[in-house]
Design a protein around this motif. Structure first.
Motif, PDB file in Angstrom:
ATOM      1  N   VAL A 258      52.167  28.833  47.230  1.00 33.66           N
ATOM      2  CA  VAL A 258      51.265  30.286  46.470  1.00 33.66           C
ATOM      3  C   VAL A 258      51.852  31.484  46.866  1.00 33.66           C
ATOM      4  N   ASP A 302      46.794  36.797  39.379  1.00 29.97           N
ATOM      5  CA  ASP A 302      46.474  34.560  39.245  1.00 29.97           C
ATOM      6  C   ASP A 302      46.711  34.236  40.707  1.00 29.97           C
ATOM      7  N   LEU A 303      48.179  34.866  41.562  1.00 32.74           N
ATOM      8  CA  LEU A 303      48.104  34.255  42.355  1.00 32.74           C
ATOM      9  C   LEU A 303      47.380  33.785  43.051  1.00 32.74           C
ATOM     10  N   ARG A 305      43.732  34.778  43.337  1.00 32.44           N
ATOM     11  CA  ARG A 305      42.646  33.375  42.581  1.00 32.44           C
ATOM     12  C   ARG A 305      43.491  32.192  42.891  1.00 32.44           C
ATOM     13  N   LEU A 306      44.807  31.632  43.027  1.00 38.58           N
ATOM     14  CA  LEU A 306      45.202  30.357  43.741  1.00 38.58           C
ATOM     15  C   LEU A 306      44.482  30.440  45.264  1.00 38.58           C
ATOM     16  N   LEU A 309      41.423  28.845  45.982  1.00 36.55           N
ATOM     17  CA  LEU A 309      41.488  27.890  45.590  1.00 36.55           C
ATOM     18  C   LEU A 309      42.011  27.457  46.546  1.00 36.55           C
ATOM     19  N   LEU A 336      43.753  21.662  42.438  1.00 28.07           N
ATOM     20  CA  LEU A 336      44.822  22.961  43.178  1.00 28.07           C
ATOM     21  C   LEU A 336      45.700  23.129  42.480  1.00 28.07           C
ATOM     22  N   SER A 339      46.103  23.421  39.085  1.00 27.75           N
ATOM     23  CA  SER A 339      45.669  25.421  38.805  1.00 27.75           C
ATOM     24  C   SER A 339      47.041  26.284  38.990  1.00 27.75           C
ATOM     25  N   MET A 340      47.744  25.302  40.292  1.00 24.86           N
ATOM     26  CA  MET A 340      49.242  26.169  40.129  1.00 24.86           C
ATOM     27  C   MET A 340      50.049  25.878  38.920  1.00 24.86           C
ATOM     28  N   ALA A 343      49.346  28.171  35.681  1.00 23.36           N
ATOM     29  CA  ALA A 343      49.291  29.475  36.172  1.00 23.36           C
ATOM     30  C   ALA A 343      50.640  29.953  35.885  1.00 23.36           C
TER      31      ALA A 343
END
Length: 363
Positions: A258, A302-303, A305-306, A309, A336, A339-340, A343
């Motif tokens: 990430v 988005d990144l 947010r990751l 997370l 996790l 979710s990656m 995205a």
């Protein structure tokens, strides 16, 4: 002269060069290439072997002096030089260029390097090595190429596959067990060579021989995420958990991906070139191709947010209670990872329900 690793055997059968530069990241194939060169050198009378590894403070002048000296025992010598970082520095670059032009007839050189990017392969020092001797490029075996690679290795040991669908199913079983780990595939084939006689392979015997062996690589998780392969990702996570891999290592691998994606996204937004950003973040091979296709869909929010997370997941991995993730480390890691993937590969409305069910099951 530059050749691929699969051309090395034929090359060595016809002649032996004064210098070889082997470069690649596939440990098994690099070691096999080095072993083949050593064996051919011994057959040509290079009985003495001298080994060096380039580290901070390495004395390049001593290496150069040694390459021009005659052995005290009157034998021919093979000088091996390993450069783990792939970057010899200014002094090293000058020394390698000099080494290429001033080898004693009684001395042979073997330089072992990691995978080199295109710019490094065009550098003056590497060009000098390739012009004087032979540069051997060791390519990685991608997942799509693995069935053919395994079949060829089995054939080398005298095995034959069942005809038709049974043979394809056997190869698919082996590919699924090793998950792209070439060393693991090699070990399984060597084990089969000890347990099974040459000739037709019995699928049941093969399954019994390889079952329940740890073969999942945490460093292949990123490929499953970048490829949008939910089934493979979940299978790998379950396999890593069953093998007793530390959750902290899995978390570090995912979080590091990430962070690399965010650095690349920010660099692109600032006008930097993608090839340079990929090199700086040590992304190449399969992951490079997959990330290039997925990058247009990645946005900085988005990144970020990751990353948040991943910070919550870090709490679960350390035995603490995160705010928005399951407390169980492996459950948190699954959320996790999924979710990656989400995205990178947003699902269309028609397929979204199944993906949500997977995420809800993890929660």
């Amino acid at each position: 002269m530059q050749i691929a690793a699969d051309q090395l055997e034929a090359h060595l059968a016809s002649k032996l060069g004064p210098l070889y530069a082997v470069h690649g990241d596939e440990v098994l194939l690099v070691n096999e290439a080095v072993d083949a060169i050593r064996a051919r050198a011994r057959a040509q009378g290079f009985d003495e072997r001298e080994s060096h590894t380039v580290e901070r403070g390495f004395d390049w002048s001593q290496l150069l002096a040694g390459s021009r000296e005659i052995s005290l025992f009157g034998g021919r010598r093979l000088i091996e030089l390993r450069i783990p970082g792939g970057k010899p520095g200014r002094d090293g670059a000058e020394a390698l260029a000099a080494l290429s032009g001033h080898l004693s007839p009684e001395v042979m050189a073997l330089v072992v390097l990691p995978r080199l990017d295109a710019a490094t392969q065009k550098s003056a020092w590497f060009s000098a090595l390739a012009q004087t001797g032979v540069a051997v490029r060791v390519d990685s075996v991608e997942l799509a190429q693995l069935p053919r690679w395994i079949a060829a290795r089995l054939q080398r040991h005298g095995f034959t596959l069942p005809a038709g669908d049974a043979g394809r199913a056997l190869i698919d079983f082996l590919v699924a067990r090793v998950e792209g780990n070439l060393l693991a595939a090699h070990q399984e084939i060597e084990k089969l060579a000890l347990l099974c006689p040459p000739g037709p392979l019995d699928p049941e015997m093969v399954e019994q021989a390889v079952l329940n062996v740890a073969r999942y690589s945490v460093f292949k998780l990123g490929e499953a995420v970048l490829g949008g392969d939910v089934a493979r990702l979940l299978r790998m996570l379950a396999g890593l958990q069953a093998e007793g891999v530390a959750p902290v290592l899995v978390h570090w691998t995912l979080a590091d991906d990430v962070r690399a994606w965010l650095r690349i996204r920010q660099g692109l937004d600032a006008g930097q070139a993608l090839p340079a950003l990929l090199r700086a973040n040590r992304i190449w091979g399969v992951k490079e191709k997959l990330l290039e296709r997925a990058l247009p869909r990645l946005r900085t929010p988005d990144l970020e947010r990751l990353l948040q997370l991943a910070a919550q997941c870090d709490l679960a991995v350390k035995g603490l209670r995160p705010d928005s993730l399951p407390r169980a480390p492996w459950d948190a890691l699954q959320v996790l990872a999924l979710s990656m993937l989400e995205a990178l590969w947003p699902t269309p409305p028609s397929a979204r329900q199944g993906r949500r069910l997977v995420l809800h099951a993890a929660l």
